[in-house]
Each structure stands twice: as structure tokens, then as C-alpha cells.
Design a protein around this motif. Structure first.
Motif, PDB file in Angstrom:
ATOM      1  N   SER A  10      47.414  49.927  41.177  1.00 57.12           N
ATOM      2  CA  SER A  10      47.259  48.465  40.680  1.00 57.12           C
ATOM      3  C   SER A  10      48.787  47.913  40.404  1.00 57.12           C
ATOM      4  O   SER A  10      48.951  46.689  40.091  1.00 57.12           O
ATOM      5  N   GLY A  11      49.801  48.916  40.641  1.00 57.76           N
ATOM      6  CA  GLY A  11      51.093  48.327  40.419  1.00 57.76           C
ATOM      7  C   GLY A  11      51.924  47.734  41.577  1.00 57.76           C
ATOM      8  O   GLY A  11      51.317  47.365  42.664  1.00 57.76           O
ATOM      9  N   THR A  89      36.566  34.853  32.930  1.00 58.19           N
ATOM     10  CA  THR A  89      35.371  34.910  31.739  1.00 58.19           C
ATOM     11  C   THR A  89      34.545  35.965  31.987  1.00 58.19           C
ATOM     12  O   THR A  89      34.174  36.418  33.264  1.00 58.19           O
ATOM     13  N   GLN A  90      33.954  36.585  31.059  1.00 55.39           N
ATOM     14  CA  GLN A  90      32.949  37.620  31.265  1.00 55.39           C
ATOM     15  C   GLN A  90      31.592  36.826  31.727  1.00 55.39           C
ATOM     16  O   GLN A  90      30.915  35.895  31.393  1.00 55.39           O
ATOM     17  N   VAL A 100      36.435  44.176  30.562  1.00 51.97           N
ATOM     18  CA  VAL A 100      37.786  44.227  30.124  1.00 51.97           C
ATOM     19  C   VAL A 100      38.671  44.823  31.177  1.00 51.97           C
ATOM     20  O   VAL A 100      39.920  44.460  31.373  1.00 51.97           O
ATOM     21  N   ALA A 101      37.978  45.936  32.087  1.00 58.76           N
ATOM     22  CA  ALA A 101      38.786  46.660  33.119  1.00 58.76           C
ATOM     23  C   ALA A 101      39.161  45.619  34.199  1.00 58.76           C
ATOM     24  O   ALA A 101      40.375  45.461  34.544  1.00 58.76           O
ATOM     25  N   ARG A 102      38.249  44.474  34.489  1.00 58.90           N
ATOM     26  CA  ARG A 102      38.706  43.469  35.367  1.00 58.90           C
ATOM     27  C   ARG A 102      39.603  42.645  35.073  1.00 58.90           C
ATOM     28  O   ARG A 102      40.560  42.184  35.821  1.00 58.90           O
ATOM     29  N   TRP A 103      39.683  42.312  33.780  1.00 59.80           N
ATOM     30  CA  TRP A 103      40.659  41.265  33.173  1.00 59.80           C
ATOM     31  C   TRP A 103      42.097  42.009  33.075  1.00 59.80           C
ATOM     32  O   TRP A 103      43.073  41.450  33.560  1.00 59.80           O
ATOM     33  N   LYS A 106      43.757  42.433  36.612  1.00 60.09           N
ATOM     34  CA  LYS A 106      44.280  41.141  36.702  1.00 60.09           C
ATOM     35  C   LYS A 106      45.588  40.633  36.184  1.00 60.09           C
ATOM     36  O   LYS A 106      46.811  40.390  36.554  1.00 60.09           O
ATOM     37  N   ALA A 107      45.646  41.045  34.847  1.00 62.23           N
ATOM     38  CA  ALA A 107      46.844  40.823  33.905  1.00 62.23           C
ATOM     39  C   ALA A 107      47.969  41.784  34.399  1.00 62.23           C
ATOM     40  O   ALA A 107      49.124  41.457  34.298  1.00 62.23           O
ATOM     41  N   ALA A 108      47.450  43.245  34.866  1.00 63.80           N
ATOM     42  CA  ALA A 108      48.582  43.917  35.600  1.00 63.80           C
ATOM     43  C   ALA A 108      49.442  43.557  36.700  1.00 63.80           C
ATOM     44  O   ALA A 108      50.519  43.881  36.948  1.00 63.80           O
TER      45      ALA A 108
END
Length: 208
Positions: A10-11, A89-90, A100-103, A106-108
Motif C-alpha cells: 500500500s505504500g 462513506t460506508q 475502516v480498512a478501505r478508508w 485510501k488515506a495511506a
């Protein structure tokens, strides 16, 4: 071996290549020894990718690093903004932990990430209505607390310990026996950029 954050797909692969090269350069290791350590800096599917490489590729830094960057370059081709996170959104039937994992995935991909407290606030405000109603009143500032409470609330929903608003609306109304031709009104239905990044050259810094 010095500590290096492990890459879990993911990085940014370019950052990981540079970090690996910079950390190992001062060490008194042979080229072969340094190359053999690269696989230890990977996690999850990235380890599987590495394990399937030909031995000749693992022993050639240029081929190894180029292949690694090409494999995970999609991580650098998407720039995520706060606005996009606010719009994530959920889904109504999406499990809390999946959202939470999906969000967070994306934030990563953000270069300048918000503080953990701010990220937790954004996640909470994007929860589905029933979950939001229960969690918004709790002062949460870290993901560990958010996760623990969210799992407990979702479990309570499944066990009917806590009633969802949508489920309460579906309960049949008891008819008044004194009224004739009474009708029960039906509840109204409530409907609840990809930018190509310029790839830097990660191979300018080589392992000696």
C-alpha cells in the motif's frame, strides 16, 4: 539489520527502494548480502511477489528494483485529497471493519496525511446513520478505540441488543380495533481524480 518499515503493497515503492538503499549503504556487507535482505523488508502479498521471482532477478539490483517499482507503481499514480476522504462513506451493508480498512487504505496514499485524531473524526462522520448515531457522542481520538467500539456496536446490532432505526421503522403498527378502514402510512423511503504522478528515478542511488 537496521529497522526499515516493511512494505505491504500500500505504500510508495520508490520511497521504499530509496530507504532500503540508504539504510544499507553504510553497512559492511557484500552486494549479495544486501540484495538478500530486500525480501525481509516486505509483507503480505509483496512477499509472495518476491518469492516468485527468478533467482537471477533477485541477484540483480537493477532488475529487482525496477520490477518492484513497476509492480506497485499504481500506488503513486493516485493522489488522494481530504475532499476525497470526506466523500468516502460506508455503504449500507458494508461491515464496519471493511469500511475502516478501505478508508485507511485510501488515506495511506496521501502525501500529507492528517493527524490520527483528525482521521478518526473523518471516519466517524462517514459511517452509515445508525453507526454514526452511536459513535459520534463518544470522544475517540485513536483508531484502536474506534475499532474496538465499532466492532462492539456492530455485534450488538446483529444480536438485536441495539435496534437499528431502519428495523424499527419496519415494525408493524397495531391497529386500533375501534377504528374502521384505518390505514397505516408507509414510511417514506430515504435514499440514503485520478492524477498521474511523475515517476522519479529510483535507481540513481545504487547499492555498492
Amino acid at each position: 539489520m537496521p529497522h526499515i518499515d516493511r512494505f505491504d503493497k500500500s505504500g510508495d515503492p520508490i520511497v521504499h527502494v530509496h530507504l532500503f538503499s540508504d539504510v544499507l549503504r553504510p553497512m559492511s556487507l557484500t552486494r549479495a548480502q544486501k540484495l538478500s535482505l530486500f525480501g525481509r523488508t516486505l509483507l503480505d502479498v509483496a512477499v509472495i511477489w518476491y518469492a516468485k521471482l527468478e533467482d537471477s532477478t533477485k541477484q540483480n539490483w537493477k532488475e529487482l528494483s525496477e520490477g518492484f517499482v513497476n509492480q506497485y507503481s499504481y500506488n503513486t499514480q493516485i493522489k488522494v485529497t481530504i475532499s476525497e476522504l470526506e466523500a468516502t462513506t460506508q455503504n449500507p451493508k458494508e461491515p464496519f471493519i471493511d469500511f475502516v480498512a478501505r478508508w485507511r487504505a485510501k488515506a495511506a496514499r496521501m502525501t500529507n496525511r492528517a493527524s490520527e485524531k483528525e482521521q478518526v473524526r473523518l471516519v466517524i462522520q462517514n459511517l452509515e446513520p445508525d453507526m454514526l448515531q452511536r459513535m459520534i457522542v463518544v470522544p475517540l481520538s485513536i483508531f484502536a478505540s474506534l475499532y474496538e467500539l465499532g466492532v462492539q456496536i456492530e455485534s450488538a446490532f446483529k444480536k438485536s441488543i441495539i435496534q437499528r432505526t431502519s428495523e424499527s421503522a419496519k415494525r408493524p403498527f397495531s391497529k386500533n380495533t375501534n377504528a374502521s378502514n384505518s390505514t397505516v402510512p408507509r414510511p417514506a423511503k430515504i435514499s440514503t481524480v485520478v492524477t498521474a504522478a511523475k515517476m522519479a528515478d529510483p535507481f540513481a542511488a545504487t547499492i555498492s
